[in-house]
Design an enzyme around this catalytic site. Sequence first.
Site, PDB file in Angstrom:
ATOM      1  CD  GLU A  60     -20.497  -6.743 117.216  1.00 41.28           C
ATOM      2  OE1 GLU A  60     -19.604  -7.512 116.814  1.00 41.28           O
ATOM      3  OE2 GLU A  60     -21.243  -7.006 118.195  1.00 41.28           O
ATOM      4  CG  HIS A 129     -19.330 -14.785 109.903  1.00 39.31           C
ATOM      5  ND1 HIS A 129     -20.028 -15.718 110.637  1.00 39.31           N
ATOM      6  CD2 HIS A 129     -18.724 -13.978 110.806  1.00 39.31           C
ATOM      7  CE1 HIS A 129     -19.840 -15.495 111.929  1.00 39.31           C
ATOM      8  NE2 HIS A 129     -19.052 -14.447 112.062  1.00 39.31           N
TER       9      HIS A 129
END
Length: 327
Positions: A60, A129
């Site tokens: 990322e 998450h």
Amino acid sequence: MREITLSQAVNEAIAEEMRRDETVWLLGEDVAEAGTPFKVLSGLVEEFGTRRVVDTPISEPGFTGIAVGAAMTGTRPIVDLMFGDFLTLVMDQMVNQAAKIHYMSGGKLNVPMVLRTNMGATRRSAAQHSQSLHAWLCHIPGLKIAMPSNAYEAKGLLKTAIRDNNPVVIIEDKLMYQEKFFVPEEEYMIEFGKANILRYGDDISFIATSSMVQVAEQAAEILATENIMAEVIDPRTLVPLDEETILESVKKTSRVIVVDEGHKNYGITAEIASRIAEKAFYYLDAPVTRLGAMDVPIPFSPVLEDLTVPTPALLADKARLLCKGKQ
């Protein structure tokens, strides 16, 4: 108008902008053949090819940094960040680079990039998450933050974000991807900094973001059966924030609850509540009230997870107390 899902609305917005402007391109993990874990981007690689729909390694910080550099050199990248929790990995790229390059270059450089990601609990995805971390980004000058509450908002806000010359973070609620809403076939855009009043009322104002807009609308329907008329406002963008619409509503109703799925401590509800208290204090008949996620890591247990986020029943209960002068 036809009804389409939020997922389809996002896909349409990206495809339309990629057809309109060859400098728009997309990158992220599994964005090409897989179409992301939520299948939002399915079909784009078939139309635009792998030069403009780019699958990246699982890095990322790396691909977000690439997007910042590519934006500085004249393209308009759209970064797909698979889960909003991964904002923790790209804070340097967004906070110290994307948000500041225009200022540090004396206005000579722009970073016209979009970071798309998601938020929201109750999907049984556990603590890493399921977070809603948008308040972090709102603290940073130089970034714009948009939070759509349905498919119509998602398409209009995303098209505006792609054409903006500033870095924009657009945060979708992952539970909404398959929810349908009316979306026109003709092109439209939604201006940043203009809130949407979804329901008018005189007794209390609900200022709600993203998924909490639906919670607020459901609570307002419950209250309407008791002759308590709630006004529901969706800010649409947190940066810039439409203070004027929020304050005008509060001045009319004299009571307000701010609802957001981020954690209550030091969050979006606190910021909006403080602005109301500073600028509309003498219009208030009750304290500004806030509802947010519990200040705990999101549990994996379904029973416990469902208790961590605001519900229509909880919001309606809070509103009754405020309207009766008991809180």
